[in-house]
Design an enzyme around this catalytic site. Structure first.
Site, PDB file in Angstrom:
ATOM      1  N   GLU A  71       0.851  -1.185   0.000  1.00 39.48           N
ATOM      2  CA  GLU A  71       0.000   0.000   0.000  1.00 39.48           C
ATOM      3  C   GLU A  71       0.890   1.239   0.000  1.00 39.48           C
ATOM      4  OE1 GLU A  71      -2.407  -3.249   1.763  1.00 39.48           O
ATOM      5  OE2 GLU A  71      -0.639  -2.279   2.635  1.00 39.48           O
ATOM      6  N   TYR A 127       7.831   2.273  -7.663  1.00 40.18           N
ATOM      7  CA  TYR A 127       7.186   0.969  -7.718  1.00 40.18           C
ATOM      8  C   TYR A 127       6.785   0.604  -9.150  1.00 40.18           C
ATOM      9  CZ  TYR A 127       6.933   1.919  -2.707  1.00 40.18           C
ATOM     10  OH  TYR A 127       7.238   2.232  -1.407  1.00 40.18           O
TER      11      TYR A 127
END
Length: 204
Positions: A128, A140
């Protein structure tokens, strides 16, 4: 021994997090997060959770004939961890101390977690991230993670949404090829940092 093999020309190293590291980790935790984990959370993770894997990032030790004295202990610059259940690695935390940000160390820490997760059999990596944290999201995505969900009002400090990001097939040949290319670029960046003094906790 962590799964990520770092060239000796790169002046940083990754080590398993140990209980004796937690006091220093907690200092970074409090400086980094508006809602830091309590020490008992790390006690649970390191001593009681068999699915937890945690690493720390330090300057590379300079080889010497004599062992380091306690006053020369290598400082922790960052840390991170994940839970593995059963072949899904959920990255639970990742942080780099503020003076060391912007040097590629967040990427090094993330790469180490990815390699460690793959070594332990993960085929999917998920996490998250705050919806407003565009810098982390770019990192990411660089490693193949995409937004697969949203958790409304997930963060209790300001009720900000969390984006759920994941990548599957990390044990595949195609993903390994991607990792090797990313590693080569990261090593070149980190090699340019030069040697790190053991007597400094902040970069030059």
């Amino acid at each position: 021994m962590p799964a990520l093999a770092i060239p000796e020309s790169v002046p940083f190293q990754i080590d398993p997090m140990r209980w004796e590291d937690v006091a220093e980790v907690m200092e970074i935790e409090r400086r980094t997060f508006s809602m830091p984990w309590p020490m008992r959370a790390y006690e649970q993770e390191l001593l009681r959770n068999p699915n937890a894997h945690y690493l720390v990032l330090r300057p590379r030790a300079v080889r010497t004939a004599l062992p380091l004295r306690p006053s020369q202990r290598l400082p922790i610059l960052g840390y991170g961890g994940f839970w593995l259940v059963p072949d899904e690695a959920h990255i639970s935390t990742i942080a780099v101390d503020a003076p060391w940000r912007g040097r590629g160390l967040g990427e090094l820490m993330f790469l180490a977690l990815v390699e460690e997760a793959i070594a332990y059999g993960a085929n999917l990596i998920t996490l998250e991230v705050r919806a407003s944290n565009a810098i982390a999201q770019r990192l990411y995505r660089k490693y193949g993670l995409e937004v697969v969900g949203r958790r409304p009002r997930y963060y209790r400090d300001n009720l900000e949404d969390a984006l759920v990001m994941s990548v599957e097939g990390v044990r595949s040949a195609a993903y390994r090829e991607r990792l090797e290319a990313l590693k080569a670029r990261l090593w070149a960046r980190l090699q340019a940092a030069g040697p790190i003094s053991l007597h400094r906790s902040t970069p030059n």
